[in-house]
Design a protein around this motif. Sequence first.
Motif, PDB file in Angstrom:
ATOM      1  N   GLY A   1      35.069 -19.495  -0.778  1.00 17.78           N
ATOM      2  CA  GLY A   1      34.891 -20.199  -2.044  1.00 17.78           C
ATOM      3  C   GLY A   1      35.485 -21.588  -2.011  1.00 17.78           C
ATOM      4  N   ALA A   2      36.671 -21.711  -1.428  1.00 15.57           N
ATOM      5  CA  ALA A   2      37.333 -23.017  -1.329  1.00 15.57           C
ATOM      6  C   ALA A   2      36.522 -23.977  -0.474  1.00 15.57           C
ATOM      7  CB  ALA A   2      38.739 -22.859  -0.757  1.00 15.57           C
ATOM      8  N   VAL A   3      36.071 -23.511   0.676  1.00 14.46           N
ATOM      9  CA  VAL A   3      35.304 -24.367   1.591  1.00 14.46           C
ATOM     10  C   VAL A   3      33.975 -24.772   0.953  1.00 14.46           C
ATOM     11  CG1 VAL A   3      34.074 -24.398   3.807  1.00 14.46           C
ATOM     12  CG2 VAL A   3      36.409 -23.498   3.684  1.00 14.46           C
ATOM     13  N   ALA A   4      33.289 -23.820   0.342  1.00 18.41           N
ATOM     14  CA  ALA A   4      31.968 -24.116  -0.231  1.00 18.41           C
ATOM     15  C   ALA A   4      32.058 -25.107  -1.388  1.00 18.41           C
ATOM     16  CB  ALA A   4      31.303 -22.820  -0.692  1.00 18.41           C
TER      17      ALA A   4
ATOM     18  N   ALA B   1      38.858 -28.916  -6.149  1.00 14.59           N
ATOM     19  CA  ALA B   1      37.850 -27.930  -5.749  1.00 14.59           C
ATOM     20  C   ALA B   1      38.394 -26.938  -4.725  1.00 14.59           C
ATOM     21  CB  ALA B   1      36.615 -28.640  -5.200  1.00 14.59           C
ATOM     22  N   LEU B   2      39.375 -27.341  -3.942  1.00 14.12           N
ATOM     23  CA  LEU B   2      39.978 -26.409  -2.975  1.00 14.12           C
ATOM     24  C   LEU B   2      40.593 -25.204  -3.686  1.00 14.12           C
ATOM     25  CD1 LEU B   2      41.705 -29.005  -0.655  1.00 14.12           C
ATOM     26  CD2 LEU B   2      40.020 -27.316   0.093  1.00 14.12           C
ATOM     27  N   GLY B   3      41.468 -25.467  -4.649  1.00 15.74           N
ATOM     28  CA  GLY B   3      42.143 -24.385  -5.356  1.00 15.74           C
ATOM     29  C   GLY B   3      41.217 -23.605  -6.272  1.00 15.74           C
ATOM     30  N   LEU B   4      40.355 -24.330  -6.999  1.00 14.81           N
ATOM     31  CA  LEU B   4      39.456 -23.642  -7.926  1.00 14.81           C
ATOM     32  C   LEU B   4      38.379 -22.861  -7.189  1.00 14.81           C
ATOM     33  CD1 LEU B   4      39.027 -26.227 -10.822  1.00 14.81           C
ATOM     34  CD2 LEU B   4      40.538 -24.242 -10.702  1.00 14.81           C
ATOM     35  N   GLY B   5      37.912 -23.397  -6.069  1.00 16.26           N
ATOM     36  CA  GLY B   5      36.943 -22.656  -5.255  1.00 16.26           C
ATOM     37  C   GLY B   5      37.544 -21.376  -4.711  1.00 16.26           C
ATOM     38  N   ALA B   6      38.807 -21.439  -4.298  1.00 17.47           N
ATOM     39  CA  ALA B   6      39.499 -20.245  -3.809  1.00 17.47           C
ATOM     40  C   ALA B   6      39.706 -19.238  -4.946  1.00 17.47           C
ATOM     41  CB  ALA B   6      40.831 -20.617  -3.177  1.00 17.47           C
ATOM     42  N   LEU B   7      40.103 -19.748  -6.095  1.00 13.08           N
ATOM     43  CA  LEU B   7      40.336 -18.872  -7.252  1.00 13.08           C
ATOM     44  C   LEU B   7      39.064 -18.127  -7.636  1.00 13.08           C
ATOM     45  CD1 LEU B   7      42.133 -17.931  -9.657  1.00 13.08           C
ATOM     46  CD2 LEU B   7      41.237 -19.911 -10.897  1.00 13.08           C
TER      47      LEU B   7
ATOM     48  N   VAL C   1      30.952 -13.967  -5.337  1.00  5.99           N
ATOM     49  CA  VAL C   1      29.975 -15.054  -5.347  1.00  5.99           C
ATOM     50  C   VAL C   1      29.465 -15.335  -6.756  1.00  5.99           C
ATOM     51  CG1 VAL C   1      27.691 -15.759  -4.518  1.00  5.99           C
ATOM     52  CG2 VAL C   1      29.269 -14.607  -2.979  1.00  5.99           C
ATOM     53  N   ASP C   2      29.264 -14.293  -7.554  1.00  7.97           N
ATOM     54  CA  ASP C   2      28.740 -14.501  -8.905  1.00  7.97           C
ATOM     55  C   ASP C   2      29.712 -15.291  -9.772  1.00  7.97           C
ATOM     56  OD1 ASP C   2      30.429 -12.298  -8.730  1.00  7.97           O
ATOM     57  OD2 ASP C   2      29.409 -11.175 -10.304  1.00  7.97           O
ATOM     58  N   VAL C   3      30.995 -15.012  -9.666  1.00  8.93           N
ATOM     59  CA  VAL C   3      32.009 -15.746 -10.427  1.00  8.93           C
ATOM     60  C   VAL C   3      32.096 -17.173  -9.908  1.00  8.93           C
ATOM     61  CG1 VAL C   3      34.484 -15.886 -10.951  1.00  8.93           C
ATOM     62  CG2 VAL C   3      33.301 -13.678 -11.071  1.00  8.93           C
ATOM     63  N   TRP C   4      32.099 -17.338  -8.590  1.00  9.50           N
ATOM     64  CA  TRP C   4      32.140 -18.677  -7.989  1.00  9.50           C
ATOM     65  C   TRP C   4      30.954 -19.502  -8.460  1.00  9.50           C
ATOM     66  CZ3 TRP C   4      28.894 -21.641  -5.080  1.00  9.50           C
ATOM     67  CH2 TRP C   4      29.446 -22.777  -4.472  1.00  9.50           C
ATOM     68  N   LEU C   5      29.756 -18.918  -8.408  1.00 10.25           N
ATOM     69  CA  LEU C   5      28.548 -19.636  -8.789  1.00 10.25           C
ATOM     70  C   LEU C   5      28.558 -20.009 -10.268  1.00 10.25           C
ATOM     71  CD1 LEU C   5      25.891 -20.700  -7.681  1.00 10.25           C
ATOM     72  CD2 LEU C   5      24.853 -18.507  -8.232  1.00 10.25           C
ATOM     73  N   LEU C   6      29.017 -19.098 -11.108  1.00 13.67           N
ATOM     74  CA  LEU C   6      29.103 -19.390 -12.537  1.00 13.67           C
ATOM     75  C   LEU C   6      30.000 -20.604 -12.783  1.00 13.67           C
ATOM     76  CD1 LEU C   6      28.524 -18.717 -15.507  1.00 13.67           C
ATOM     77  CD2 LEU C   6      30.476 -17.129 -15.423  1.00 13.67           C
ATOM     78  N   ALA C   7      31.149 -20.645 -12.159  1.00 19.47           N
ATOM     79  CA  ALA C   7      32.068 -21.777 -12.332  1.00 19.47           C
ATOM     80  C   ALA C   7      31.483 -23.059 -11.735  1.00 19.47           C
ATOM     81  CB  ALA C   7      33.419 -21.464 -11.690  1.00 19.47           C
ATOM     82  N   ALA C   8      30.891 -22.951 -10.554  1.00 19.95           N
ATOM     83  CA  ALA C   8      30.359 -24.129  -9.869  1.00 19.95           C
ATOM     84  C   ALA C   8      29.217 -24.775 -10.643  1.00 19.95           C
ATOM     85  CB  ALA C   8      29.888 -23.754  -8.459  1.00 19.95           C
ATOM     86  N   VAL C   9      28.390 -23.976 -11.264  1.00 16.94           N
ATOM     87  CA  VAL C   9      27.255 -24.513 -12.022  1.00 16.94           C
ATOM     88  C   VAL C   9      27.686 -24.951 -13.421  1.00 16.94           C
ATOM     89  CG1 VAL C   9      25.033 -23.880 -13.066  1.00 16.94           C
ATOM     90  CG2 VAL C   9      25.537 -23.223 -10.703  1.00 16.94           C
ATOM     91  N   SER C  10      28.599 -24.208 -14.023  1.00 14.28           N
ATOM     92  CA  SER C  10      29.019 -24.494 -15.402  1.00 14.28           C
ATOM     93  C   SER C  10      29.816 -25.787 -15.540  1.00 14.28           C
ATOM     94  CB  SER C  10      29.861 -23.341 -15.948  1.00 14.28           C
ATOM     95  OG  SER C  10      29.103 -22.168 -16.005  1.00 14.28           O
ATOM     96  N   ALA C  11      30.620 -26.126 -14.554  1.00 15.84           N
ATOM     97  CA  ALA C  11      31.479 -27.308 -14.663  1.00 15.84           C
ATOM     98  C   ALA C  11      30.683 -28.601 -14.870  1.00 15.84           C
ATOM     99  CB  ALA C  11      32.405 -27.417 -13.455  1.00 15.84           C
TER     100      ALA C  11
END
Length: 140
Positions: free
Chosen positions: A51-54, A78-84, A90-100
């Motif tokens: 998540g952090a890398v992506a 994005a490093l810390g939030l991607g890791a979090l 993936v679904d949680v990561w994608l939701l945050a990545a698209v929503s921001a």
Amino acid sequence: MAAASVLVWLTLLCGYDIRQRRLPNWLTLPAAVVVPVLAAAAGRGPAALAGAVALTAVYLVVHLIAPAGMGAGDVKLALGLGALTGSFGVDVWLLAAVSAPLLTGVCGLVVVAAGGRRSRLPHGPSMCVASAVAAGLGMG
């Protein structure tokens, strides 16, 4: 306790970015180490690292293409939030990545519609809110 610490961290980031229009290293970089380490201790290390890398890769590309539109602080955050968010899947990561970015865009439209002048809105608060909501849903 961990959730409360994350919320305090996110609140500090939001306040700082709104006031100063920047995200300081002392708030972004420690999380790049602490969040993946804690995720690894909880058995979610590979997901947090992915998540952090992506997320960082996406933000870095945007920063390199349009540095005036995406600051380096957002890339570091994005490093810390991607890791979090990645640690919850993936679904949680994608939701945050698209929503921001959507949240930043909506806020910009609201400002313009309210008669405000076009100005650069800080993106960090949207990243923090989107990640907090997504992680909260992931915990539930």
